[in-house]
Design an enzyme around this catalytic site. Structure first.
Site, mmCIF file in Angstrom:
data_model
loop_
_atom_site.group_PDB
_atom_site.id
_atom_site.type_symbol
_atom_site.label_atom_id
_atom_site.label_comp_id
_atom_site.label_asym_id
_atom_site.label_seq_id
_atom_site.Cartn_x
_atom_site.Cartn_y
_atom_site.Cartn_z
ATOM 1 N N GLY A 12 37.911 -22.163 72.621
ATOM 2 C CA GLY A 12 36.841 -22.568 73.553
ATOM 3 C C GLY A 12 36.888 -24.070 73.776
ATOM 4 O O GLY A 12 37.838 -24.606 74.356
ATOM 5 N N VAL A 58 30.166 -20.843 69.549
ATOM 6 C CA VAL A 58 29.886 -20.036 68.340
ATOM 7 C C VAL A 58 28.971 -20.812 67.386
ATOM 8 O O VAL A 58 27.981 -20.281 66.856
ATOM 9 C CB VAL A 58 31.217 -19.691 67.625
ATOM 10 C CG1 VAL A 58 30.984 -19.118 66.236
ATOM 11 C CG2 VAL A 58 32.052 -18.724 68.460
ATOM 12 N N ASP A 59 29.279 -22.092 67.201
ATOM 13 C CA ASP A 59 28.533 -22.952 66.257
ATOM 14 C C ASP A 59 27.054 -22.986 66.637
ATOM 15 O O ASP A 59 26.151 -22.767 65.814
ATOM 16 C CB ASP A 59 29.138 -24.369 66.330
ATOM 17 C CG ASP A 59 28.933 -25.173 65.052
ATOM 18 O OD1 ASP A 59 29.405 -26.325 65.010
ATOM 19 O OD2 ASP A 59 28.306 -24.651 64.107
ATOM 20 N N TYR A 105 37.796 -26.333 71.952
ATOM 21 C CA TYR A 105 38.987 -27.001 71.393
ATOM 22 C C TYR A 105 40.261 -26.716 72.171
ATOM 23 O O TYR A 105 41.330 -27.224 71.831
ATOM 24 C CB TYR A 105 39.138 -26.651 69.906
ATOM 25 C CG TYR A 105 38.214 -27.465 68.985
ATOM 26 C CD1 TYR A 105 37.362 -28.428 69.506
ATOM 27 C CD2 TYR A 105 38.210 -27.261 67.628
ATOM 28 C CE1 TYR A 105 36.519 -29.163 68.687
ATOM 29 C CE2 TYR A 105 37.374 -27.992 66.775
ATOM 30 C CZ TYR A 105 36.524 -28.957 67.330
ATOM 31 O OH TYR A 105 35.701 -29.687 66.514
HETATM 32 N N1 APR Z 1 30.128 -14.885 69.881
HETATM 33 C C1 APR Z 1 31.476 -14.702 69.890
HETATM 34 N N2 APR Z 1 32.333 -15.541 70.505
HETATM 35 C C2 APR Z 1 31.800 -16.611 71.138
HETATM 36 C C3 APR Z 1 30.402 -16.874 71.166
HETATM 37 C C4 APR Z 1 29.560 -15.938 70.499
HETATM 38 N N3 APR Z 1 28.227 -16.087 70.483
HETATM 39 N N4 APR Z 1 30.201 -18.021 71.875
HETATM 40 C C5 APR Z 1 31.408 -18.452 72.273
HETATM 41 N N5 APR Z 1 32.378 -17.609 71.842
HETATM 42 C C6 APR Z 1 33.821 -17.689 72.035
HETATM 43 C C7 APR Z 1 34.312 -18.612 73.114
HETATM 44 O O1 APR Z 1 34.310 -17.939 74.354
HETATM 45 C C8 APR Z 1 35.730 -18.893 72.629
HETATM 46 O O2 APR Z 1 36.561 -17.817 73.018
HETATM 47 O O3 APR Z 1 34.352 -18.235 70.831
HETATM 48 C C9 APR Z 1 35.605 -18.868 71.099
HETATM 49 C C10 APR Z 1 35.598 -20.239 70.435
HETATM 50 O O4 APR Z 1 34.873 -21.142 71.249
HETATM 51 P P1 APR Z 1 33.999 -22.360 70.637
HETATM 52 O O5 APR Z 1 32.747 -21.817 70.071
HETATM 53 O O6 APR Z 1 33.936 -23.389 71.695
HETATM 54 O O7 APR Z 1 34.858 -22.878 69.386
HETATM 55 P P2 APR Z 1 36.120 -23.846 69.329
HETATM 56 O O8 APR Z 1 36.973 -23.717 70.517
HETATM 57 O O9 APR Z 1 36.688 -23.583 67.957
HETATM 58 O O10 APR Z 1 35.469 -25.305 69.376
HETATM 59 C C11 APR Z 1 34.713 -25.736 68.267
HETATM 60 O O11 APR Z 1 32.924 -26.464 69.660
HETATM 61 O O12 APR Z 1 30.787 -25.662 69.465
HETATM 62 C C12 APR Z 1 31.610 -26.705 69.129
HETATM 63 O O13 APR Z 1 30.726 -27.542 67.067
HETATM 64 C C13 APR Z 1 31.791 -26.828 67.638
HETATM 65 O O14 APR Z 1 32.920 -28.909 67.822
HETATM 66 C C14 APR Z 1 33.105 -27.547 67.575
HETATM 67 C C15 APR Z 1 33.890 -26.922 68.724
#
Ligand code: APR
Length: 186
Positions: free
Chosen positions: A129, A39-40, A131
Site C-alpha cells: 500500500g 492497516v495500521d 510502501y
Molecule cells: N484490511 C486488510 N487490508 C487492508 C486494510 C484493511 N483494513 N487497509 C488497507 N489494506 C491493504 C492495502 O490495500 C494494501 O494492499 O493492506 C495493504 C498494505 O497497505 P498499507 O496499510 O498501506 O501498508 P504498507 O504498504 O505496509 O505501508 C505501511 O502505511 O499506514 C501506514 O503506518 C503505516 O507507515 C506505515 C505504512
C-alpha cells in the site's frame, strides 16, 4: 481459497484484517509503532488505545521496530487476542534488499507466533500500500517465505492472508496455486 502445507491450512480471504477471528493479526506498521493509515490505522481504530499504550512501552524499551522485525501486543478490542506489528520495506526500485526485508517481516512474524504458541495468524499484504511494493512481487516473496517456513518448522494450524481488494486476492491466490498446485478447496 484454501491450500495445505504439511499440517497447516493456508486460507485466502478478501476482507478487512480487523474482522478476522484468528488468534493473532499482523499489522503493517511503521518503525515508530505510533500508528498510521491503511492497516495500521484500521487496527488501532478497531483495537482501541490499549494497543498504542503497549506500542509506546515497546518504544520506551527498544526504541521502535526496525524494518523486517516484529513485536507483539494485545489485540485490545479486536476479536484477535494479539497483534503482531511488523514493518515492511519501503519500495525503492527493488535493488536495496526489499525482497529480503519483506521476507524477514513474514519470517519474524511467524517466529513470534511460534514463541507465543499462536495457532492461527492473519497477514495483510505487507508493504503493497503506502510502501509501494509491487503486489505481484510481494505475493511471490510472501508465498515463498511462508511456504518454506511451514515446511520446515512445526507451524500454526492456520495462516490466513486477508486481501483488501479482489485484484490482490486474485494475485495472492495465483501465487499460492503456482507454488503448490491446485487449491484443496476453492
Ligand atoms: N484490511 C486488510 N487490508 C487492508 C486494510 C484493511 N483494513 N487497509 C488497507 N489494506 C491493504 C492495502 O490495500 C494494501 O494492499 O493492506 C495493504 C498494505 O497497505 P498499507 O496499510 O498501506 O501498508 P504498507 O504498504 O505496509 O505501508 C505501511 O502505511 O499506514 C501506514 O503506518 C503505516 O507507515 C506505515 C505504512
Amino acid at each position: 481459497m484454501q491450500f495445505k502445507v504439511k499440517n497447516t491450512l493456508v486460507t485466502l480471504v478478501q476482507g478487512d484484517i480487523t474482522g478476522q477471528d484468528t488468534v493473532a493479526v499482523v499489522n503493517a506498521a511503521n518503525s515508530t509503532l505510533l500508528g498510521g493509515g491503511g492497516v495500521d490505522g484500521a487496527i488501532h481504530r478497531a483495537g482501541g488505545p490499549q494497543i498504542l499504550e503497549e506500542c509506546k512501552k515497546i518504544r520506551a524499551a527498544k526504541g521502535g521496530c526496525p524494518t523486517g522485525e516484529a513485536v507483539i501486543t494485545t489485540g485490545g478490542n479486536l476479536i484477535s487476542r494479539y497483534v503482531i506489528h511488523t514493518v515492511g520495506p519501503i519500495w525503492s526500485g527493488g535493488d536495496s534488499g526489499e525482497d529480503q526485508l519483506l521476507a524477514s517481516a513474514y519470517r519474524n512474524s511467524l517466529r513470534l507466533a511460534a514463541v507465543y504458541g499462536i495457532k492461527s495468524i492473519a497477514f495483510p499484504s505487507i508493504s503493497t500500500g503506502a510502501y509501494g511494493f509491487p503486489t505481484q512481487r510481494a505475493a511471490r516473496v510472501a508465498v515463498d517465505t511462508v511456504k518454506k517456513l511451514l515446511e520446515e518448522k512445526n507451524s500454526p494450524e492456520e495462516v490466513r492472508f486477508v486481501l483488501f481488494s479482489q485484484k490482490d486476492f486474485d494475485i495472492y491466490s495465483r501465487a499460492w496455486a503456482e507454488a503448490i498446485g491446485e487449491p484443496s478447496l476453492p
